[in-house]
Scaffold this motif. Structure first.
Motif, PDB file in Angstrom:
ATOM      1  N   ALA A 197      52.010 -49.627  40.459  1.00  0.00           N
ATOM      2  CA  ALA A 197      52.535 -50.433  39.362  1.00  0.00           C
ATOM      3  C   ALA A 197      51.480 -51.334  38.740  1.00  0.00           C
ATOM      4  N   VAL A 198      50.541 -51.819  39.553  1.00  0.00           N
ATOM      5  CA  VAL A 198      49.580 -52.806  39.038  1.00  0.00           C
ATOM      6  C   VAL A 198      48.217 -52.205  38.734  1.00  0.00           C
ATOM      7  N   ALA A 199      48.046 -50.898  38.965  1.00  0.00           N
ATOM      8  CA  ALA A 199      46.759 -50.254  38.718  1.00  0.00           C
ATOM      9  C   ALA A 199      46.311 -50.506  37.282  1.00  0.00           C
ATOM     10  N   PRO A 200      45.003 -50.742  37.072  1.00  0.00           N
ATOM     11  CA  PRO A 200      43.892 -50.578  38.023  1.00  0.00           C
ATOM     12  C   PRO A 200      43.479 -51.851  38.748  1.00  0.00           C
ATOM     13  N   THR A 201      44.292 -52.923  38.681  1.00  0.00           N
ATOM     14  CA  THR A 201      43.925 -54.165  39.354  1.00  0.00           C
ATOM     15  C   THR A 201      43.900 -53.943  40.863  1.00  0.00           C
ATOM     16  N   PRO A 202      42.832 -54.345  41.560  1.00  0.00           N
ATOM     17  CA  PRO A 202      42.749 -54.130  43.006  1.00  0.00           C
ATOM     18  C   PRO A 202      43.848 -54.875  43.765  1.00  0.00           C
ATOM     19  N   VAL A 203      44.309 -54.258  44.833  1.00  0.00           N
ATOM     20  CA  VAL A 203      45.355 -54.839  45.679  1.00  0.00           C
ATOM     21  C   VAL A 203      44.794 -55.145  47.054  1.00  0.00           C
ATOM     22  N   ASN A 204      45.091 -56.353  47.543  1.00  0.00           N
ATOM     23  CA  ASN A 204      44.757 -56.760  48.912  1.00  0.00           C
ATOM     24  C   ASN A 204      45.971 -56.519  49.808  1.00  0.00           C
ATOM     25  N   VAL A 205      45.715 -56.079  51.027  1.00  0.00           N
ATOM     26  CA  VAL A 205      46.776 -55.918  52.023  1.00  0.00           C
ATOM     27  C   VAL A 205      46.407 -56.722  53.258  1.00  0.00           C
ATOM     28  N   LEU A 206      47.390 -57.416  53.803  1.00  0.00           N
ATOM     29  CA  LEU A 206      47.212 -58.124  55.064  1.00  0.00           C
ATOM     30  C   LEU A 206      47.502 -57.157  56.203  1.00  0.00           C
ATOM     31  N   VAL A 207      46.480 -56.553  56.730  1.00  0.00           N
ATOM     32  CA  VAL A 207      46.528 -55.606  57.849  1.00  0.00           C
ATOM     33  C   VAL A 207      47.230 -54.300  57.484  1.00  0.00           C
ATOM     34  N   SER A 208      48.514 -54.365  57.133  1.00  0.00           N
ATOM     35  CA  SER A 208      49.300 -53.150  56.912  1.00  0.00           C
ATOM     36  C   SER A 208      50.679 -53.519  56.387  1.00  0.00           C
ATOM     37  N   PRO A 209      51.493 -52.526  55.994  1.00  0.00           N
ATOM     38  CA  PRO A 209      52.919 -52.809  55.801  1.00  0.00           C
ATOM     39  C   PRO A 209      53.525 -53.339  57.098  1.00  0.00           C
ATOM     40  N   SER A 210      54.685 -53.958  56.992  1.00  0.00           N
ATOM     41  CA  SER A 210      55.250 -54.630  58.161  1.00  0.00           C
ATOM     42  C   SER A 210      55.792 -53.682  59.215  1.00  0.00           C
ATOM     43  N   ASP A 211      56.048 -52.414  58.849  1.00  0.00           N
ATOM     44  CA  ASP A 211      56.690 -51.523  59.810  1.00  0.00           C
ATOM     45  C   ASP A 211      55.718 -50.776  60.702  1.00  0.00           C
ATOM     46  N   LYS A 212      54.432 -50.695  60.298  1.00  0.00           N
ATOM     47  CA  LYS A 212      53.486 -49.896  61.076  1.00  0.00           C
ATOM     48  C   LYS A 212      52.062 -50.297  60.728  1.00  0.00           C
ATOM     49  N   VAL A 213      51.236 -50.473  61.766  1.00  0.00           N
ATOM     50  CA  VAL A 213      49.831 -50.767  61.528  1.00  0.00           C
ATOM     51  C   VAL A 213      49.096 -49.463  61.260  1.00  0.00           C
ATOM     52  N   LEU A 214      48.503 -49.364  60.077  1.00  0.00           N
ATOM     53  CA  LEU A 214      47.792 -48.167  59.664  1.00  0.00           C
ATOM     54  C   LEU A 214      46.300 -48.328  59.921  1.00  0.00           C
ATOM     55  N   THR A 215      45.561 -47.267  59.749  1.00  0.00           N
ATOM     56  CA  THR A 215      44.111 -47.349  59.858  1.00  0.00           C
ATOM     57  C   THR A 215      43.525 -47.762  58.506  1.00  0.00           C
ATOM     58  N   VAL A 216      42.277 -48.174  58.535  1.00  0.00           N
ATOM     59  CA  VAL A 216      41.594 -48.500  57.282  1.00  0.00           C
ATOM     60  C   VAL A 216      41.610 -47.287  56.354  1.00  0.00           C
ATOM     61  N   ALA A 217      41.337 -46.105  56.901  1.00  0.00           N
ATOM     62  CA  ALA A 217      41.304 -44.895  56.077  1.00  0.00           C
ATOM     63  C   ALA A 217      42.664 -44.617  55.445  1.00  0.00           C
ATOM     64  N   GLU A 218      43.738 -44.834  56.176  1.00  0.00           N
ATOM     65  CA  GLU A 218      45.079 -44.599  55.627  1.00  0.00           C
ATOM     66  C   GLU A 218      45.396 -45.580  54.504  1.00  0.00           C
ATOM     67  N   LEU A 219      44.982 -46.837  54.665  1.00  0.00           N
ATOM     68  CA  LEU A 219      45.206 -47.824  53.613  1.00  0.00           C
ATOM     69  C   LEU A 219      44.378 -47.499  52.375  1.00  0.00           C
ATOM     70  N   GLN A 220      43.147 -47.057  52.596  1.00  0.00           N
ATOM     71  CA  GLN A 220      42.317 -46.663  51.458  1.00  0.00           C
ATOM     72  C   GLN A 220      42.927 -45.479  50.720  1.00  0.00           C
ATOM     73  N   LYS A 221      43.470 -44.534  51.457  1.00  0.00           N
ATOM     74  CA  LYS A 221      44.111 -43.378  50.832  1.00  0.00           C
ATOM     75  C   LYS A 221      45.302 -43.800  49.981  1.00  0.00           C
ATOM     76  N   ALA A 222      45.965 -44.877  50.405  1.00  0.00           N
ATOM     77  CA  ALA A 222      47.111 -45.394  49.644  1.00  0.00           C
ATOM     78  C   ALA A 222      46.682 -46.167  48.407  1.00  0.00           C
ATOM     79  N   GLY A 223      45.386 -46.382  48.254  1.00  0.00           N
ATOM     80  CA  GLY A 223      44.879 -47.063  47.071  1.00  0.00           C
ATOM     81  C   GLY A 223      44.536 -48.515  47.263  1.00  0.00           C
ATOM     82  N   VAL A 224      44.646 -49.006  48.495  1.00  0.00           N
ATOM     83  CA  VAL A 224      44.304 -50.403  48.774  1.00  0.00           C
ATOM     84  C   VAL A 224      42.803 -50.612  48.594  1.00  0.00           C
ATOM     85  N   LYS A 225      42.434 -51.735  47.980  1.00  0.00           N
ATOM     86  CA  LYS A 225      41.020 -52.016  47.725  1.00  0.00           C
ATOM     87  C   LYS A 225      40.459 -53.138  48.602  1.00  0.00           C
TER      88      LYS A 225
END
Length: 275
Positions: A197-225
Motif C-alpha cells: 500500500a505504501v510502496a515505494p516508501t521503505p517500511v521498517n519492521v520490528l523483528v517480525s509480524p506478531s504471529d511468527k518470527v521470520l528470517t531476515v531473508a523472509e522479511l526482505q522477500k516480503a519487501g521490508v527495507k
C-alpha cells in the motif's frame, strides 16, 4: 558530516537491494559491540533507555534532552549513523515536534522516529489529523537533513485495525515521511498489505509480524527495507542477568559468574571508540 550528506548516506541503506538490519543499542558498550559486528547503522530504543533509567516507556518520563545525550553517546562511540526512537516527538504541539527534529539534526542524528502515540493511557493513539500534522511538522523541520520515520502504534496499543494503520502510514508518506513503521502487524499477509500500500516508501519492521518470527531473508522477500529490534536485544541481556541472579540466590557462584564477556574483550572494544 553535514545533515544533508548524512541523510543521503542513511537513506541509501534503505533504498538498496535488501535494505538494512538496524539493531538498537542501549549503552556505550552495546553500541560498540554492534559496530564491531559490522552493522552499518544503529538505533536508540526508547523502551530500553527508559528501563536503564528505572522509568516507563511512552509516558513522557524520559526527556528530550536525556534521549539526545544518550543518542550522541552511542553515535560518538560507534561511529555509525544513529536513528533516534523519539516516541511522539517529545511535546504536545507541532512546534515541540519541530524543535525535537531540529535538536536531533544539531546532535548529528541520521534519523528520527515520530509516533502517533500521546503518552496518555486513556487515549494512547492521537486522532488521525493530529497524527498526520505532527509528521508534517517533523518533515518540514527536517528539510532533507535527517531521515524521518512516521510510525503508528495501532497494533501495540490494542487497535488491530489494518485499514486505519494503512490509512495513517499512507498519509504519513504523503506529507513526506521517508520511512514508515507499524510495529507488530498481526501476520505476514498484513505486513505485505502494508508494504504494497505504501510502496515505494521503505517500511521498517520490528523483528517480525506478531504471529511468527521470520528470517531476515523472509522479511526482505516480503519487501521490508529496514529491520529494527527495539528493546529486544536489551531484554535478551536482562534475561541472562536474571538467570545469573537466580543461580546466585541458589548459592551457585559458578553458574552466576561464568560464561559472560571477559574484561579483556570489553577493553578491546573500548579501545576502538571513535572518541
Amino acid at each position: 558530516m553535514p545533515g544533508s550528506e548524512l541523510y543521503e548516506k542513511f537513506m541509501a541503506l534503505h533504498t538498496r537491494d535488501g535494505g538494512l538490519v538496524m539493531p538498537n543499542a542501549w549503552d556505550g558498550l552495546s553500541a560498540l559491540m554492534l559496530a564491531d559486528a559490522g552493522f552499518e547503522a544503529i538505533a536508540t530504543s526508547s523502551a530500553a533507555l527508559a528501563a536503564t533509567l528505572g522509568r516507563s516507556d511512552g509516558r513522557h518520563e524520559v526527556t528530550r534532552d536525556e534521549h539526545l545525550e544518550h543518542a550522541r553517546l552511542l553515535g560518538r562511540l560507534a561511529g555509525l549513523p544513529v536513528n533516534g526512537d523519539f516516541e511522539d516527538g517529545y511535546g504536545d504541539t507541532l512546534e515541540d515536534v519541530a524543535a525535537t527534529v531540529e535538536a536531533a539534526v544539531e546532535s548529528g542524528l541520521a534519523g528520527i522516529g515520530v509516533e502517533d502515540t500521546s503518552g496518555n493511557p486513556d487515549r494512547p493513539i492521537r486522532d488521525f489529523d493530529e497524527a498526520v500534522n505532527r509528521i508534517r511538522s517533523a518533515v518540514d523541520a527536517a528539510k532533507g537533513r535527517i531521515v524521518v520515520t512516521g510510525r503508528t502504534d495501532n497494533f501495540i496499543q490494542g487497535r488491530p485495525d489494518l485499514d486505519d494503520t494503512i490509512r495513517r502510514l499512507t498519509a504519513f508518506a504523503e506529507v513526506g515521511a521517508d520511512v514508515l513503521y507499524a510495529p507488530f502487524p498481526p501476520d505476514l499477509d498484513a505486513l505485505v498489505a502494508i508494504v504494497t500500500a505504501v510502496a515505494p516508501t521503505p517500511v521498517n519492521v520490528l523483528v517480525s509480524p506478531s504471529d511468527k518470527v521470520l528470517t531476515v531473508a523472509e522479511l526482505q522477500k516480503a519487501g521490508v527495507k529496514r529491520i529494527s529490534l527495539g528493546p529486544l536485544l536489551y531484554t535478551q541481556a536482562m534475561g541472562a542477568l536474571e538467570q545469573a541472579t537466580k543461580a546466585l540466590v541458589a548459592g551457585d557462584l559458578a553458574s552466576a559468574t561464568t560464561g559472560g564477556m571477559s574484561f579483556d574483550r570489553i577493553n578491546e572494544l573500548l579501545a576502538r571508540t571513535t572518541n
